[in-house]
Design a protein around this motif. Structure first.
Motif: not given
Length: 628
Positions: A5-28
């Motif tokens: 019933t409480d809001p679900v959890g937020k991103f963890q460190v590895w989630d940010y890493v995976v997500f950031a890789c998408l932007f870095l590779i696309s920009s690269g």
């Protein structure tokens, strides 16, 4: 099953890493092609990739671009609320690809154009070309706004990022690699992003199925909840989703997206041969069906998981389009990095779609407006102008995301936009390609009628949303939800757009405005074609001998069992027997603009070589009469 019933959890460190890789590779990828292609300063190389791409990357690019975050987030939500009828879109996709590959693409590829709207000036007149270009620009900016808003909504739900900060980040990255690398960067970024999309979907499918009790349990729960009642043959055009609205209405809607859309055709004509272009479309069909199936099964799994406690009705989320990201973070929260992979999946669709849209908008604006009024631009100035247009349209598409937040459920909003604008445009091109006797007055008059009808019904439906009896949402339960002060055991969720009571609605609102959004394109198409044909007959038909055969695609020639005698009768006076390779080459040369003259000398040797190669492969693919 009792979702928390409480809001679900937020991103963890590895989630940010995976997500950031998408932007870095696309920009690269954008940076890579900017460096690799720095010696090629031609605007045509920037906008069409030098017409040397192969079918594989183009096929993946096409799939990624049109299976955007609207599909990743919107399709599961739609299946969750309305059932798996959405799978019938597979029928529409199949016919759309066949018609595009066999009817429309050959005309665009063989005529040697860069902007599809060049065809309209060659076939009709410049005012027709300008009108269609303006409609396309409005359509694409509106659609891109919806596509940018969708993943930003997902990121806001699962990470707590601000909604508008997410929108800004998306717009900046898209504009960055599109402006730097041109079409090649767009295509290869799309290829990478397609892989990410499939990976994100498969992760959700595997883990979601396990959390829901297995495939048999998912299927059983979906069947009990009426989610598997796929084939509804009710012929009423007022019903939101039936077999007919999806297969017929979806055909017209997606044919407007694929058959004559600049973003699609631009990548097809960037292929090295027509054979590669056609093969790219057919391979793309496999990708479309794969992503569609993933979206539908994700919706069924999500329903099985929340069958006893719907988070939307319970108030855990604010909108139906937040269902999928909420579900993902709940079932994948114990696996660091996987929630980030899904959000990267949603953003992959957006990056590919918006980048392709920006590139296409820059192409049509440069070809249809800038090059027409500034004919003496140097090669370098033309390239920098094209890049500047990418920046301008990147800003415009990002800004439109603000408007998209008020447009309701994203999947319906996206297809409504394509229907209202794409249907009349499809009708306009069909008038030119399929009906030799249509004249420019008929084309312009038909377009005006078609766009008026489609916008009338589309805007009317936005102001007066269809009644609940037409949308028919399926029941949702909160009986096992664990929150205080609740006595309701089971409720049925209301549609996302509120409606007015039937007693207070006019006959126009109950009938015309209540038409399924998937028929908007058919309305615009039929209005344009019928109006165009009637006006052409009343104002004097075009003279067949004045029309270049390469501009016409006689449908009768597609049927090999027809005799030559009946084929020629259906040519309406256009002599396709004289549609030789020399005619195509000469005609393609005539299409070149004065602005190209500045760099013809330095590329003369290269062009002669390319022309020889082009003639070789086109001679193999282009044979009078039988080529059709």
């Amino acid at each position: 099953m009792e979702p928390q019933t409480d809001p679900v959890g937020k991103f963890q460190v590895w989630d940010y890493v995976v997500f950031a890789c998408l932007f870095l590779i696309s920009s690269g990828i954008g940076v890579f092609f900017a460096i690799k292609e720095r010696s090629k300063v031609s605007s045509k190389d920037f906008l069409t990739g030098g017409r040397q791409l192969t079918c594989g990357p183009v096929a993946l690019s096409l799939t990624a671009s049109f299976m955007s975050a609207v599909t990743v987030i919107g399709t599961p939500s739609d299946v969750y609320r309305f059932g798996a009828t959405f799978i019938i879109f597979g029928i529409a996709y199949t016919f759309v690809v066949i018609f595009t590959a066999e009817l429309y693409l050959p005309v665009f590829y063989r005529s040697g154009i860069t902007s599809t709207y060049e065809y309209l000036e060659l076939r009709f007149s410049k005012p027709v070309r300008v009108a269609a270009t303006l409609i396309y620009i409005v359509q694409t900016i509106l659609y891109a706004g919806v596509v940018v808003y969708a993943p930003a909504l997902a990121l806001n739900q699962v990470t707590g990022f601000t909604l508008w900060g997410s929108i800004f980040a998306t717009g900046v990255v898209c504009t960055f690699y599109c402006t730097l690398g041109g079409l090649k960067a767009v295509v290869w970024s799309d290829t990478f992003q397609m892989v990410v999309m499939v990976g994100g979907f498969l992760t959700v499918l595997i883990q979601g199925t396990e959390k829901s009790g297995g495939i048999s349990e998912v299927w059983k729960t979906a069947e009990e909840g009426q989610r598997l009642n796929v084939f509804d043959f009710d012929p009423s055009p007022l019903r939101r989703h039936t077999f007919w609205t999806i297969s017929v209405g979806g055909l017209f809607t997606w044919l407007g997206i694929y058959g004559v859309n600049q973003s699609t055709i631009q990548r097809c004509i960037s292929c090295k041969t027509e054979k590669h272009a056609r093969l790219a479309l057919y391979l793309n069909l496999l990708g479309l069906l794969l992503i569609l199936s993933c979206g539908v099964f994700s919706g069924l799994i999500m329903y099985a998981y929340y069958s006893k406690c719907d988070p939307w009705t319970a108030g855990y989320i604010k909108a139906p389009d937040q269902l999928m990201p909420y579900f993902v973070l709940e079932v994948l929260s114990s696996f660091p990095g996987l929630p980030g992979l899904f959000v990267a999946c949603a953003f992959s669709g957006t990056l590919s779609t918006v980048a392709a849209s920006i590139n296409a908008l820059a192409t049509v604006t440069y070809e249809d407006f800038v090059s027409q009024y500034f004919k003496n631009l140097s090669n370098r100035a033309a390239t920098w102008t094209s890049k500047g247009l990418c920046v301008v349209f990147g800003v415009a598409c990002t800004t439109m995301a603000v408007v998209a937040s008020y447009m309701g459920a994203i999947i319906q909003a996206a297809l409504s936009i394509h229907g209202m604008c794409g249907g009349p445009t499809l009708g306009l091109f069909s008038l030119g390609i399929l009906f030799p006797f249509t004249n420019s007055k008929g084309a312009l008059g038909g377009l005006t009628l078609g766009i008026t009808l489609s916008f009338w019904v589309g805007i009317g439906a936005f102001v007066y949303p269809p009644s609940d009896s037409n949308t028919r949402p399926l029941p949702l339960s909160i009986e096992n939800c664990n929150f205080p002060n609740t006595t309701a055991a089971s409720v049925t969720a209301v549609p996302f757009l509120s409606t007015t009571a039937s007693a207070d609605r006019s006959a126009l609102a109950e009938n015309w405005y209540s038409m399924s959004y998937l028929y908007y394109s058919a309305v615009g198409y039929l209005g344009t074609v019928i109006g165009g044909l009637l006006i052409s007959l009343l104002t004097g038909r075009s003279k067949p001998e004045e029309i270049k055969p390469v501009l016409i695609r006689p449908v009768c020639n597609l049927f090999c069992f027809w005799s030559e005698k009946y084929k020629k009768k259906c040519w309406c006076g256009v002599n396709h027997a004289e549609d030789t390779m020399d005619d195509v080459v000469d005609f393609g040369t005539a299409l070149e603009k004065p602005s190209d003259n500045d760099f013809k000398t330095e590329e003369n040797g290269k062009k002669q070589s390319n022309n020889t190669n082009d003639e070789t492969h086109m001679n193999a693919a282009f044979v009078p009469e039988t080529a059709f």
